[in-house]
Design an enzyme around this catalytic site. Structure first.
Site, mmCIF file in Angstrom:
data_model
loop_
_atom_site.group_PDB
_atom_site.id
_atom_site.type_symbol
_atom_site.label_atom_id
_atom_site.label_comp_id
_atom_site.label_asym_id
_atom_site.label_seq_id
_atom_site.Cartn_x
_atom_site.Cartn_y
_atom_site.Cartn_z
ATOM 1 N N ASP A 289 -0.068 5.064 0.882
ATOM 2 C CA ASP A 289 -0.239 6.034 1.986
ATOM 3 C C ASP A 289 -0.275 5.355 3.345
ATOM 4 O O ASP A 289 -1.117 4.499 3.597
ATOM 5 C CB ASP A 289 -1.535 6.817 1.780
ATOM 6 C CG ASP A 289 -1.511 7.603 0.480
ATOM 7 O OD1 ASP A 289 -1.223 8.794 0.510
ATOM 8 O OD2 ASP A 289 -1.761 6.983 -0.586
ATOM 9 N N ASP B 117 0.865 -1.181 0.000
ATOM 10 C CA ASP B 117 0.000 0.000 0.000
ATOM 11 C C ASP B 117 0.904 1.233 0.000
ATOM 12 O O ASP B 117 2.041 1.167 0.458
ATOM 13 C CB ASP B 117 -0.869 -0.054 1.260
ATOM 14 C CG ASP B 117 -1.561 1.248 1.519
ATOM 15 O OD1 ASP B 117 -2.328 1.690 0.635
ATOM 16 O OD2 ASP B 117 -1.322 1.850 2.579
#
Ligand SMILES: [Zn+2]
Length: 191
Positions: free
Chosen positions: A19, A17
């Site tokens: 952020d 991922d």
């Protein structure tokens, strides 16, 4: 002697991922301002050296909402890739969902679309791959739905995911909970 079919070996991947896992703050971060955490460079370098594909899977609904543009995001990805290169690390691919929930797409995590596209394009063996993320409700649920091993990091939204938001993904038990992406990668590689 019977004929045999030899299938080319598929790659294993560590899906990442963006952020709250690779960098950025807890909330929204403009693409021009997003920076990797200090330890992210070493983490990705270790993924590269171990022969896993390093693949980013990210929801960027701000594009659908008109708050950022796709070219702005592309510029940011190019800048970040160059920065990685300077540190001797490489991300093999970025897969971005630009939609918002009301678009009902099949690629916004926890929907599996981007994982399936990545698996096809890069010939990835999902069952022997990992997903590292900070957002239980998106990252851990999608990992489980595509049979990747889910690893939660405590950066970004991670502490909330193990605490007040644990009920949003309580059907899943993470394979490991790591302080950050570097610890997560070291756990996978057993180093
Ligand atoms: Zn989408």
């Amino acid at each position: 002697m019977t004929a045999q079919t030899l299938e080319p070996a598929k790659s294993r991947a560590i899906f990442l991922d963006r952020d709250g896992t690779l960098g950025g703050a807890g909330g929204f971060c403009h693409p021009d301002e997003f920076e990797f955490y200090e330890f992210t460079f070493e983490a990705i370098k270790l993924v590269n050296q171990a022969g896993f594909k390093a693949v980013v899977i990210t929801n960027q609904s701000r594009i659908a909402k008109g708050q950022i543009t796709f070219p702005q995001l592309e510029n940011s990805i190019n800048r970040l890739n160059l920065n990685l290169e300077r540190h001797g690390a490489t991300l093999d691919a970025w897969f971005v969902c630009p939609h918002q929930r009301s678009d009902h797409c099949n690629c916004k995590k926890p929907q599996p679309g981007l994982f399936l596209r990545a698996a096809q394009k890069l010939e990835i063996d999902l069952q022997n791959s990992f997903m590292i993320g900070d957002h239980g409700e998106n990252d851990m649920l999608v990992a489980a739905s595509v049979s990747c091993k889910p690893i939660l990091v405590l950066t970004g939204l991670g502490r909330g995911s193990t605490g007040e938001f644990r009920h949003t993904w309580d059907s899943i038990e993470p394979a490991f909970v790591a302080e950050n992406v570097l610890e997560a990668v070291k756990w996978i590689l057993e180093i």
